[in-house]
Design a protein around this motif. Structure first.
Motif, PDB file in Angstrom:
ATOM      1  N   GLY A 193      52.560  34.390  47.831  1.00 39.25           N
ATOM      2  CA  GLY A 193      52.090  35.447  48.713  1.00 39.25           C
ATOM      3  C   GLY A 193      50.584  35.451  48.879  1.00 39.25           C
ATOM      4  N   GLY A 194      49.876  34.622  48.092  1.00 35.28           N
ATOM      5  CA  GLY A 194      48.425  34.534  48.193  1.00 35.28           C
ATOM      6  C   GLY A 194      47.724  35.814  47.800  1.00 35.28           C
ATOM      7  N   TRP A 195      46.491  35.931  48.245  1.00 37.27           N
ATOM      8  CA  TRP A 195      45.625  37.069  47.919  1.00 37.27           C
ATOM      9  C   TRP A 195      46.294  38.409  48.206  1.00 37.27           C
ATOM     10  CZ3 TRP A 195      41.897  39.393  45.558  1.00 37.27           C
ATOM     11  CH2 TRP A 195      41.230  40.473  46.116  1.00 37.27           C
ATOM     12  N   ALA A 196      46.990  38.547  49.315  1.00 36.57           N
ATOM     13  CA  ALA A 196      47.565  39.834  49.705  1.00 36.57           C
ATOM     14  C   ALA A 196      48.540  40.386  48.673  1.00 36.57           C
ATOM     15  CB  ALA A 196      48.262  39.718  51.061  1.00 36.57           C
ATOM     16  N   ASP A 197      49.202  39.513  47.927  1.00 35.81           N
ATOM     17  CA  ASP A 197      50.207  39.958  46.966  1.00 35.81           C
ATOM     18  C   ASP A 197      49.708  39.974  45.523  1.00 35.81           C
ATOM     19  OD1 ASP A 197      51.960  40.331  49.026  1.00 35.81           O
ATOM     20  OD2 ASP A 197      53.137  38.532  48.642  1.00 35.81           O
ATOM     21  N   THR A 198      48.404  39.868  45.301  1.00 34.66           N
ATOM     22  CA  THR A 198      47.900  39.852  43.920  1.00 34.66           C
ATOM     23  C   THR A 198      47.722  41.260  43.369  1.00 34.66           C
ATOM     24  OG1 THR A 198      45.584  39.791  44.617  1.00 34.66           O
ATOM     25  CG2 THR A 198      46.673  37.649  44.209  1.00 34.66           C
ATOM     26  N   GLU A 199      47.895  41.368  42.076  1.00 32.37           N
ATOM     27  CA  GLU A 199      47.673  42.637  41.391  1.00 32.37           C
ATOM     28  C   GLU A 199      46.197  43.020  41.414  1.00 32.37           C
ATOM     29  OE1 GLU A 199      49.426  42.037  37.503  1.00 32.37           O
ATOM     30  OE2 GLU A 199      51.334  41.464  38.421  1.00 32.37           O
ATOM     31  N   ILE A 200      45.323  42.037  41.365  1.00 30.02           N
ATOM     32  CA  ILE A 200      43.888  42.325  41.355  1.00 30.02           C
ATOM     33  C   ILE A 200      43.438  42.927  42.696  1.00 30.02           C
ATOM     34  CG2 ILE A 200      42.976  40.088  42.108  1.00 30.02           C
ATOM     35  CD1 ILE A 200      40.927  40.376  39.821  1.00 30.02           C
ATOM     36  N   ARG A 201      44.041  42.503  43.800  1.00 30.41           N
ATOM     37  CA  ARG A 201      43.718  43.088  45.114  1.00 30.41           C
ATOM     38  C   ARG A 201      44.131  44.556  45.140  1.00 30.41           C
ATOM     39  NH1 ARG A 201      46.718  43.811  50.030  1.00 30.41           N
ATOM     40  NH2 ARG A 201      45.243  44.216  51.698  1.00 30.41           N
ATOM     41  N   THR A 202      45.313  44.848  44.616  1.00 30.28           N
ATOM     42  CA  THR A 202      45.783  46.231  44.545  1.00 30.28           C
ATOM     43  C   THR A 202      44.815  47.072  43.729  1.00 30.28           C
ATOM     44  OG1 THR A 202      48.071  45.503  44.763  1.00 30.28           O
ATOM     45  CG2 THR A 202      47.711  47.696  43.836  1.00 30.28           C
ATOM     46  N   PHE A 203      44.355  46.543  42.603  1.00 28.15           N
ATOM     47  CA  PHE A 203      43.400  47.258  41.759  1.00 28.15           C
ATOM     48  C   PHE A 203      42.082  47.502  42.503  1.00 28.15           C
ATOM     49  CE2 PHE A 203      39.654  47.100  39.073  1.00 28.15           C
ATOM     50  CZ  PHE A 203      39.893  48.140  38.194  1.00 28.15           C
ATOM     51  N   LEU A 204      41.506  46.441  43.073  1.00 29.51           N
ATOM     52  CA  LEU A 204      40.197  46.557  43.714  1.00 29.51           C
ATOM     53  C   LEU A 204      40.188  47.559  44.863  1.00 29.51           C
ATOM     54  CD1 LEU A 204      38.986  42.850  43.835  1.00 29.51           C
ATOM     55  CD2 LEU A 204      38.084  44.709  42.405  1.00 29.51           C
ATOM     56  N   ASN A 205      41.245  47.616  45.627  1.00 32.06           N
ATOM     57  CA  ASN A 205      41.282  48.477  46.802  1.00 32.06           C
ATOM     58  C   ASN A 205      41.902  49.842  46.524  1.00 32.06           C
ATOM     59  OD1 ASN A 205      40.204  46.925  49.259  1.00 32.06           O
ATOM     60  ND2 ASN A 205      41.407  45.427  48.136  1.00 32.06           N
ATOM     61  N   GLY A 206      42.267  50.091  45.283  1.00 29.95           N
ATOM     62  CA  GLY A 206      42.897  51.353  44.913  1.00 29.95           C
ATOM     63  C   GLY A 206      41.939  52.329  44.255  1.00 29.95           C
ATOM     64  N   THR A 207      42.491  53.375  43.672  1.00 34.30           N
ATOM     65  CA  THR A 207      41.683  54.433  43.073  1.00 34.30           C
ATOM     66  C   THR A 207      40.939  53.974  41.830  1.00 34.30           C
ATOM     67  OG1 THR A 207      43.622  55.225  41.867  1.00 34.30           O
ATOM     68  CG2 THR A 207      43.132  56.291  43.966  1.00 34.30           C
ATOM     69  N   ASN A 208      41.431  52.962  41.120  1.00 33.33           N
ATOM     70  CA  ASN A 208      40.747  52.478  39.922  1.00 33.33           C
ATOM     71  C   ASN A 208      39.649  51.470  40.233  1.00 33.33           C
ATOM     72  OD1 ASN A 208      42.201  53.999  38.046  1.00 33.33           O
ATOM     73  ND2 ASN A 208      43.898  52.565  38.156  1.00 33.33           N
ATOM     74  N   GLY A 209      39.646  50.897  41.412  1.00 32.68           N
ATOM     75  CA  GLY A 209      38.627  49.947  41.824  1.00 32.68           C
ATOM     76  C   GLY A 209      37.628  50.627  42.744  1.00 32.68           C
TER      77      GLY A 209
END
Length: 167
Positions: A18-34
């Motif tokens: 899924g590449g970058w779009a499906d990474t856990e780190i992307r979810t973190f960076l663009n979420g409330t914790n990032g």
């Protein structure tokens, strides 16, 4: 402004599916914790970022919307593994080389002070993730070593995170 999160993995398991779009780190960076933890996050604009959705398919490049993103191999180096359109160990480009890195003339696979990152002035250089999946298998992403060369490793490894952003 420099943002560096230390010791994060791209995914909890060794996958780049899924590449970058499906990474856990992307979810973190663009979420409330990032992004949500940044005091001036209202100034950060959302942009479309290209990414390779399937590690070995150059035609799988698509876009996603991000406030914070990891740089792609093609945004950091201007050539790659076999000189046939690859950037570092990524199968194709995910965007043009950033002007800052155009001054770095070292080969993608050699040490380069221009690609080194430090979490702070007092810290030693660190490895840091790129959003590009390694072209040869479905378990690795590209990263830059503490010496400044481009390489790859399993997505569950923990390296520095130096996200890009737009104001």
């Amino acid at each position: 402004m420099t943002i560096v999160y230390k010791n994060m993995s791209m995914n909890s398991s060794d996958t780049n599916e899924g590449g970058w779009a499906d990474t856990e780190i992307r979810t973190f960076l663009n979420g409330t914790n990032g992004r949500g933890q940044l005091s001036n996050n209202s100034y950060i604009k959302q942009v479309k970022k290209k990414y390779i959705a399937t590690y070995n398919d150059a035609s799988s490049v698509t876009t996603c919307n991000d406030y914070l993103w990891l740089l792609a191999a093609s945004e950091v180096v201007n050539n790659g593994y076999n000189g046939s359109g690859m950037y570092g160990y990524a199968i194709t480009s995910e965007g043009s080389q950033y002007k800052y890195y155009q001054r770095v003339t070292d080969e993608w696979n050699s040490s380069s002070e221009g690609r080194q990152k430090r979490p702070s002035a007092l810290d030693s250089t660190t490895y840091w993730w790129l959003r590009s999946p390694y072209y040869y298998n479905s378990s690795n992403f590209c990263y830059v070593t503490s010496g400044g060369n481009s390489i790859y490793n399993g997505a569950s490894n923990t390296y520095g995170v130096a996200p890009g952003f737009c104001i």
